[in-house]
Write a protein that holds these residues in place. Structure first.
Motif, PDB file in Angstrom:
ATOM      1  N   ALA A 153     -25.694 -35.377  34.698  1.00 47.22           N
ATOM      2  CA  ALA A 153     -24.385 -34.770  34.950  1.00 47.22           C
ATOM      3  C   ALA A 153     -23.427 -35.764  35.596  1.00 47.22           C
ATOM      4  O   ALA A 153     -22.245 -35.836  35.226  1.00 47.22           O
ATOM      5  N   LEU A 154     -23.915 -36.564  36.547  1.00 43.67           N
ATOM      6  CA  LEU A 154     -23.077 -37.571  37.187  1.00 43.67           C
ATOM      7  C   LEU A 154     -22.636 -38.646  36.199  1.00 43.67           C
ATOM      8  O   LEU A 154     -21.482 -39.089  36.228  1.00 43.67           O
ATOM      9  N   LEU A 155     -23.540 -39.080  35.342  1.00 44.48           N
ATOM     10  CA  LEU A 155     -23.196 -40.102  34.357  1.00 44.48           C
ATOM     11  C   LEU A 155     -22.170 -39.587  33.354  1.00 44.48           C
ATOM     12  O   LEU A 155     -21.245 -40.305  32.972  1.00 44.48           O
ATOM     13  N   ARG A 156     -22.324 -38.356  32.930  1.00 46.61           N
ATOM     14  CA  ARG A 156     -21.353 -37.784  31.992  1.00 46.61           C
ATOM     15  C   ARG A 156     -19.984 -37.626  32.650  1.00 46.61           C
ATOM     16  O   ARG A 156     -18.951 -37.862  32.032  1.00 46.61           O
ATOM     17  N   GLY A 157     -19.975 -37.234  33.905  1.00 45.07           N
ATOM     18  CA  GLY A 157     -18.705 -37.143  34.633  1.00 45.07           C
ATOM     19  C   GLY A 157     -18.064 -38.505  34.815  1.00 45.07           C
ATOM     20  O   GLY A 157     -16.844 -38.655  34.680  1.00 45.07           O
ATOM     21  N   ALA A 158     -18.881 -39.517  35.118  1.00 40.33           N
ATOM     22  CA  ALA A 158     -18.358 -40.872  35.256  1.00 40.33           C
ATOM     23  C   ALA A 158     -17.814 -41.384  33.932  1.00 40.33           C
ATOM     24  O   ALA A 158     -16.801 -42.098  33.902  1.00 40.33           O
ATOM     25  N   ALA A 159     -18.474 -41.025  32.843  1.00 37.93           N
ATOM     26  CA  ALA A 159     -17.993 -41.441  31.519  1.00 37.93           C
ATOM     27  C   ALA A 159     -16.627 -40.828  31.227  1.00 37.93           C
ATOM     28  O   ALA A 159     -15.706 -41.519  30.764  1.00 37.93           O
ATOM     29  N   ALA A 160     -16.473 -39.555  31.512  1.00 40.60           N
ATOM     30  CA  ALA A 160     -15.180 -38.898  31.278  1.00 40.60           C
ATOM     31  C   ALA A 160     -14.105 -39.478  32.188  1.00 40.60           C
ATOM     32  O   ALA A 160     -12.971 -39.713  31.748  1.00 40.60           O
ATOM     33  N   LEU A 161     -14.447 -39.735  33.438  1.00 39.72           N
ATOM     34  CA  LEU A 161     -13.495 -40.303  34.380  1.00 39.72           C
ATOM     35  C   LEU A 161     -13.082 -41.720  33.977  1.00 39.72           C
ATOM     36  O   LEU A 161     -11.900 -42.081  34.046  1.00 39.72           O
ATOM     37  N   GLY A 162     -14.044 -42.522  33.529  1.00 38.12           N
ATOM     38  CA  GLY A 162     -13.734 -43.888  33.110  1.00 38.12           C
ATOM     39  C   GLY A 162     -12.852 -43.935  31.881  1.00 38.12           C
ATOM     40  O   GLY A 162     -11.893 -44.713  31.812  1.00 38.12           O
ATOM     41  N   ALA A 163     -13.154 -43.098  30.903  1.00 40.92           N
ATOM     42  CA  ALA A 163     -12.334 -43.070  29.683  1.00 40.92           C
ATOM     43  C   ALA A 163     -10.929 -42.555  29.984  1.00 40.92           C
ATOM     44  O   ALA A 163      -9.937 -43.087  29.461  1.00 40.92           O
ATOM     45  N   THR A 164     -10.828 -41.556  30.839  1.00 42.76           N
ATOM     46  CA  THR A 164      -9.518 -41.025  31.209  1.00 42.76           C
ATOM     47  C   THR A 164      -8.725 -42.045  32.015  1.00 42.76           C
ATOM     48  O   THR A 164      -7.512 -42.205  31.814  1.00 42.76           O
ATOM     49  N   GLY A 165      -9.395 -42.746  32.905  1.00 39.12           N
ATOM     50  CA  GLY A 165      -8.727 -43.803  33.670  1.00 39.12           C
ATOM     51  C   GLY A 165      -8.230 -44.924  32.786  1.00 39.12           C
ATOM     52  O   GLY A 165      -7.119 -45.437  32.970  1.00 39.12           O
ATOM     53  N   ALA A 166      -9.041 -45.320  31.815  1.00 37.16           N
ATOM     54  CA  ALA A 166      -8.631 -46.369  30.881  1.00 37.16           C
ATOM     55  C   ALA A 166      -7.429 -45.919  30.058  1.00 37.16           C
ATOM     56  O   ALA A 166      -6.491 -46.695  29.833  1.00 37.16           O
ATOM     57  N   LEU A 167      -7.432 -44.667  29.632  1.00 36.53           N
ATOM     58  CA  LEU A 167      -6.294 -44.140  28.883  1.00 36.53           C
ATOM     59  C   LEU A 167      -5.048 -44.123  29.752  1.00 36.53           C
ATOM     60  O   LEU A 167      -3.958 -44.495  29.289  1.00 36.53           O
ATOM     61  N   GLY A 168      -5.183 -43.731  30.996  1.00 41.77           N
ATOM     62  CA  GLY A 168      -4.042 -43.718  31.901  1.00 41.77           C
ATOM     63  C   GLY A 168      -3.461 -45.099  32.129  1.00 41.77           C
ATOM     64  O   GLY A 168      -2.239 -45.283  32.117  1.00 41.77           O
ATOM     65  N   VAL A 169      -4.323 -46.083  32.326  1.00 41.00           N
ATOM     66  CA  VAL A 169      -3.853 -47.459  32.519  1.00 41.00           C
ATOM     67  C   VAL A 169      -3.139 -47.955  31.271  1.00 41.00           C
ATOM     68  O   VAL A 169      -2.073 -48.574  31.340  1.00 41.00           O
ATOM     69  N   CYS A 170      -3.711 -47.666  30.111  1.00 42.46           N
ATOM     70  CA  CYS A 170      -3.138 -48.135  28.853  1.00 42.46           C
ATOM     71  C   CYS A 170      -1.776 -47.478  28.596  1.00 42.46           C
ATOM     72  O   CYS A 170      -0.829 -48.137  28.170  1.00 42.46           O
TER      73      CYS A 170
END
Length: 109
Positions: free
Chosen positions: A37-54
């Motif tokens: 569950a933590l890894l899946r949450g981190a994956a969603a957070l990382g992808a969303t953060g990358a999208l926000g930066v881009c």
């Protein structure tokens, strides 16, 4: 853009580590349900953060397309590493976002 690439790579690696096969291959043991569950949450957070930066750097239309392209490129790299050099996958997950962040900070000043 290296920061976005690194965050996308980190997100995809976290998603892969949420699967028992890849977690066992890279870390030697199957993941617990809490870790999944933590890894899946981190994956969603990382992808969303990358999208926000881009989107912040390139604007909405170009940023979204560029994020998708970088997501695919980081996925290709991750698949290649997991197939041929699985032990290189974890150090790259640490190095790419750090290098991208350092370059982004140096370029901003």
């Amino acid at each position: 853009m290296l920061l976005v690439f690194g965050l996308n790579y980190l997100a995809l690696l976290a998603c892969c580590l949420g699967m028992a096969r890849h977690h066992r291959a890279l870390l030697g043991q199957p993941p617990s349900s809490r870790r999944v569950a933590l890894l899946r949450g981190a994956a969603a957070l990382g992808a969303t953060g990358a999208l926000g930066v881009c989107i912040h750097q390139q604007g909405g239309e170009v940023g979204t397309v560029l994020w998708g392209c970088l997501l695919m490129l980081s996925g290709i790299l991750l698949v290649a590493l997991l197939a041929w050099r699985p032990r290189w996958a974890l150090p790259l997950a640490v190095g790419a976002p750090l290098a991208g962040g350092a370059i982004a900070l140096l370029g901003a000043s």
